[in-house]
Design a protein around this motif. Structure first.
Motif, mmCIF file in Angstrom:
data_model
loop_
_atom_site.group_PDB
_atom_site.id
_atom_site.type_symbol
_atom_site.label_atom_id
_atom_site.label_comp_id
_atom_site.label_asym_id
_atom_site.label_seq_id
_atom_site.Cartn_x
_atom_site.Cartn_y
_atom_site.Cartn_z
ATOM 1 N N CYS A 1 -13.478 -26.355 16.151
ATOM 2 C CA CYS A 1 -14.353 -27.344 17.083
ATOM 3 C C CYS A 1 -15.379 -26.598 17.899
ATOM 4 N N PRO A 2 -16.062 -25.555 17.983
ATOM 5 C CA PRO A 2 -17.154 -25.260 18.538
ATOM 6 C C PRO A 2 -17.874 -25.781 19.871
ATOM 7 N N ASP A 3 -18.126 -26.585 19.847
ATOM 8 C CA ASP A 3 -19.132 -27.110 20.922
ATOM 9 C C ASP A 3 -17.913 -28.583 21.616
ATOM 10 N N ILE A 4 -16.655 -28.476 21.373
ATOM 11 C CA ILE A 4 -16.048 -29.639 22.390
ATOM 12 C C ILE A 4 -15.486 -28.487 23.592
ATOM 13 N N THR A 5 -15.738 -29.736 25.063
ATOM 14 C CA THR A 5 -15.409 -28.686 25.807
ATOM 15 C C THR A 5 -14.123 -29.195 26.899
ATOM 16 N N SER A 6 -13.963 -30.168 26.147
ATOM 17 C CA SER A 6 -12.859 -30.746 26.884
ATOM 18 C C SER A 6 -11.857 -32.098 25.828
ATOM 19 N N PHE A 7 -10.471 -32.535 25.985
ATOM 20 C CA PHE A 7 -9.976 -33.269 25.107
ATOM 21 C C PHE A 7 -10.534 -34.151 26.202
ATOM 22 N N TYR A 8 -11.088 -34.769 27.574
ATOM 23 C CA TYR A 8 -11.278 -36.037 27.885
ATOM 24 C C TYR A 8 -11.817 -35.544 29.052
ATOM 25 N N LEU A 9 -12.852 -35.876 29.379
ATOM 26 C CA LEU A 9 -13.822 -35.939 31.428
ATOM 27 C C LEU A 9 -13.934 -37.399 31.246
ATOM 28 N N GLY A 10 -13.568 -37.709 32.851
ATOM 29 C CA GLY A 10 -13.358 -39.061 33.343
ATOM 30 C C GLY A 10 -12.997 -38.962 34.424
ATOM 31 N N SER A 11 -13.083 -40.264 34.884
ATOM 32 C CA SER A 11 -12.696 -40.430 36.740
ATOM 33 C C SER A 11 -10.987 -41.177 36.383
ATOM 34 N N LYS A 12 -11.405 -41.422 35.781
ATOM 35 C CA LYS A 12 -9.143 -42.041 35.424
ATOM 36 C C LYS A 12 -8.438 -40.651 34.816
ATOM 37 N N GLY A 13 -7.316 -41.299 34.987
ATOM 38 C CA GLY A 13 -5.981 -39.964 34.617
ATOM 39 C C GLY A 13 -5.778 -40.830 33.778
ATOM 40 N N LEU A 14 -5.268 -39.536 32.734
ATOM 41 C CA LEU A 14 -4.552 -40.304 31.537
ATOM 42 C C LEU A 14 -2.916 -39.670 31.407
ATOM 43 N N GLU A 15 -2.291 -40.720 30.913
ATOM 44 C CA GLU A 15 -0.940 -40.499 30.820
ATOM 45 C C GLU A 15 -0.678 -40.656 29.847
ATOM 46 N N ASN B 1 -15.271 -23.059 23.350
ATOM 47 C CA ASN B 1 -16.100 -23.292 24.880
ATOM 48 C C ASN B 1 -15.138 -24.397 25.637
ATOM 49 N N MET B 2 -13.774 -24.139 25.013
ATOM 50 C CA MET B 2 -12.973 -25.589 25.707
ATOM 51 C C MET B 2 -12.230 -25.082 26.660
ATOM 52 N N THR B 3 -12.618 -25.416 28.032
ATOM 53 C CA THR B 3 -12.335 -24.604 29.218
ATOM 54 C C THR B 3 -11.083 -25.920 30.283
ATOM 55 N N THR B 4 -11.687 -26.896 29.790
ATOM 56 C CA THR B 4 -10.063 -28.037 30.401
ATOM 57 C C THR B 4 -9.481 -29.096 28.696
ATOM 58 N N LEU B 5 -9.015 -29.006 28.903
ATOM 59 C CA LEU B 5 -8.052 -30.017 28.098
ATOM 60 C C LEU B 5 -7.941 -31.257 28.971
ATOM 61 N N GLU C 1 3.391 -32.157 21.778
ATOM 62 C CA GLU C 1 3.253 -30.741 20.965
ATOM 63 C C GLU C 1 1.199 -31.171 21.230
ATOM 64 N N ILE C 2 1.580 -30.170 21.908
ATOM 65 C CA ILE C 2 -0.475 -29.841 21.534
ATOM 66 C C ILE C 2 -0.678 -28.486 21.007
ATOM 67 N N LYS C 3 -2.223 -28.324 20.633
ATOM 68 C CA LYS C 3 -2.236 -27.110 19.835
ATOM 69 C C LYS C 3 -4.175 -27.453 19.416
ATOM 70 N N ILE C 4 -4.246 -26.058 20.699
ATOM 71 C CA ILE C 4 -5.923 -25.834 20.472
ATOM 72 C C ILE C 4 -5.909 -24.877 19.566
ATOM 73 N N ALA C 5 -6.937 -24.424 19.024
ATOM 74 C CA ALA C 5 -7.292 -23.200 18.640
ATOM 75 C C ALA C 5 -8.665 -22.773 17.568
ATOM 76 N N ASN C 6 -9.525 -21.299 18.063
ATOM 77 C CA ASN C 6 -11.049 -21.834 17.853
ATOM 78 C C ASN C 6 -11.384 -22.920 18.426
ATOM 79 N N CYS C 7 -11.448 -23.580 19.703
ATOM 80 C CA CYS C 7 -12.153 -23.733 20.232
ATOM 81 C C CYS C 7 -13.137 -23.206 21.298
#
Length: 447
Positions: A371-385, A399-403, A391-397
């Motif tokens: 996913c070449p344009d993805i920058t993050s899994f989530y960007l927001g004011s709230k935290g996620l749990e 522009n993704m600098t923040t999960l 398992e987390i697998k990130i491949a060939n992304c």
């Protein structure tokens, strides 16, 4: 395999039920001659075996007249996890005699089975037909063969991934009338590719049909486009216990109404979004329009260029059963979860004044690939749990600098992440925790 001469001829004469299971030799021949020892056999189960056929497709002559006389005539046959079988058997095979009085046929998890096919004489006595998870079937039976189902009372077809129609057209035939004279109960469940009961040009008559249960068939726009008669039917049930049901005047009109209301998506456990272009259009316009996905366990989003995000934050609260998420080759995707401008619903969901939101309580696996344009899994004011994440697998992304923009981990959890990733700290900051257990791992690749 048991040798035919290993036991006395009358040793099994009182056996009513026989189960053959866990025979994995692909060259094995089904012990058809051995069945003659079971004079009074009524039920036969073949489970988890590698038989390619239950009898040879070559014309076979019985060994002797004694075999014809002593071979049982069973009433119930079940094939379960017989994955190598492509056809049942051919007319004039020994099984043709054994199943001459067959009343119930259950075909479960036979993924290479193409359809009922061939010339099967037992059709004339069959009262119950149950097909479940036969993923190689694109249709159940041809229109010519269906004429033999004169005694069929109950038909159940469930969770067959490739099933596009139940009754398929025979090549070169002209239009004629198809009558299911005795059919009273019809269940079609979780057939995601089913578009119609029949796509041919016939007159379909169901003079005895009283109960139709239709669920999780999201592509079924109508029951049948041609002439259709169901004089005894007055409702379509969405579940077996939906005794009130739905009715819009006739069967076709009812199915069309259910399609317009997208009722077929309710209760889905597995969803490959790329299989439903019309659903992607709705999803990209506003995910809030989506119907109830509270039962969804597996979600795959692939090859979509219309989506900038998959979920908004308030939507994820409806996905409490989700276990696995795979997102691949979505060129314009920027985030997986987007926080709305107004997060009132989210704030109301937090009852302990915490800034951490517990989402996806059962999610175990996340995959994001190409996913070449993805920058993050989530960007927001709230935290996620995500308390169950393994398992987390990130491949060939690239522009993704923040999960996750807000993420914390204890020192003991950091060791679980693995030595192969050098810049894990850039993917997480300091507010939210993924509750990793000892088998959890993260794999990051920008190759």
């Amino acid at each position: 395999m048991i040798s035919d001469g290993q036991f006395a001829a009358d040793l099994f004469c009182n056996v009513k039920f026989l189960r053959i299971s866990c025979y994995f030799d692909v060259s094995a021949i089904f012990p058809i001659s051995f069945l003659r020892r079971f004079y009074n056999l009524e039920g036969l189960d073949v489970v988890f075996c590698n038989f390619k056929e239950l009898a040879s497709f070559e014309s076979e002559v019985h060994e002797d007249k004694y075999m014809s006389i002593t071979t049982p005539k069973i009433k119930k046959l079940k094939l379960d996890l017989v994955n190598n079988i492509r056809h049942l058997w051919k007319l004039d095979s020994p099984l043709d005699h054994i199943c001459a009085s067959l009343e119930c046929l259950e075909l479960w998890q036979c993924n290479n089975l193409i359809n009922l096919g061939l010339d099967l004489s037992f059709f004339e006595t069959l009262t119950t037909l149950d097909v479940w998870k036969c993923n190689g079937m694109s249709e159940l039976i041809t229109s010519f063969k269906v004429q033999s189902l004169v005694c069929l009372v109950t038909m159940r077809i469930r969770e067959c991934e490739m099933m596009r129609e139940v009754v398929a057209s025979d090549e070169g035939e002209t239009s004629y009338e198809i009558v299911f004279r005795a059919l009273k109960h019809l269940e079609l469940h979780c057939l995601q590719r089913l578009v119609s009961f029949c796509l041919g040009n016939y007159t379909l008559r169901f003079p005895s049909l009283e109960q139709v249960t239709l669920s999780q068939c999201p592509r079924m726009k109508n029951f049948y486009q041609g002439v259709l008669s169901t004089p005894q039917l007055h409702k379509v049930q969405l579940t077996a216990t939906d005794f009130r049901g739905r009715w819009a005047g006739d069967l076709n009109a009812t199915v069309e109404q259910l399609y317009k209301e997208q009722v077929g998506y309710r209760g889905l456990k597995n969803l490959k979004l790329s299989d439903f272009p019309e659903l992607i259009n709705i999803w990209s316009r506003n995910p809030q329009e989506m119907l109830d996905f509270t039962t969804l366990k597996f979600l795959e989003v692939c090859d979509s260029n219309n989506l900038r995000y998959i979920f908004n934050l308030s939507m994820v609260f409806r996905l409490g059963q989700l276990r696995q998420m795979e997102i691949k080759r979505c060129n314009n995707l920027e985030q997986v979860i987007k926080e709305e401008d107004s997060i009132t619903m989210v704030e109301e969901a937090i009852t302990d004044n915490s800034k951490i939101i517990n989402i996806f309580p059962r999610l175990q696996s996340i995959t994001v690939e190409s996913c070449p344009d993805i920058t993050s899994f989530y960007l927001g004011s709230k935290g996620l749990e995500c308390p169950s994440l393994l398992e987390i697998k990130i491949a060939n992304c690239s522009n993704m600098t923040t999960l996750i923009s807000t993420f914390s981990r204890d020192e003991d959890k950091e060791s679980i992440i693995g030595d192969e990733v050098d810049n894990v700290s850039t993917f997480f900051s300091n507010k939210v925790s993924f509750s990793f257990n000892k088998s959890s791992f993260i794999h990051l690749s920008h190759g």
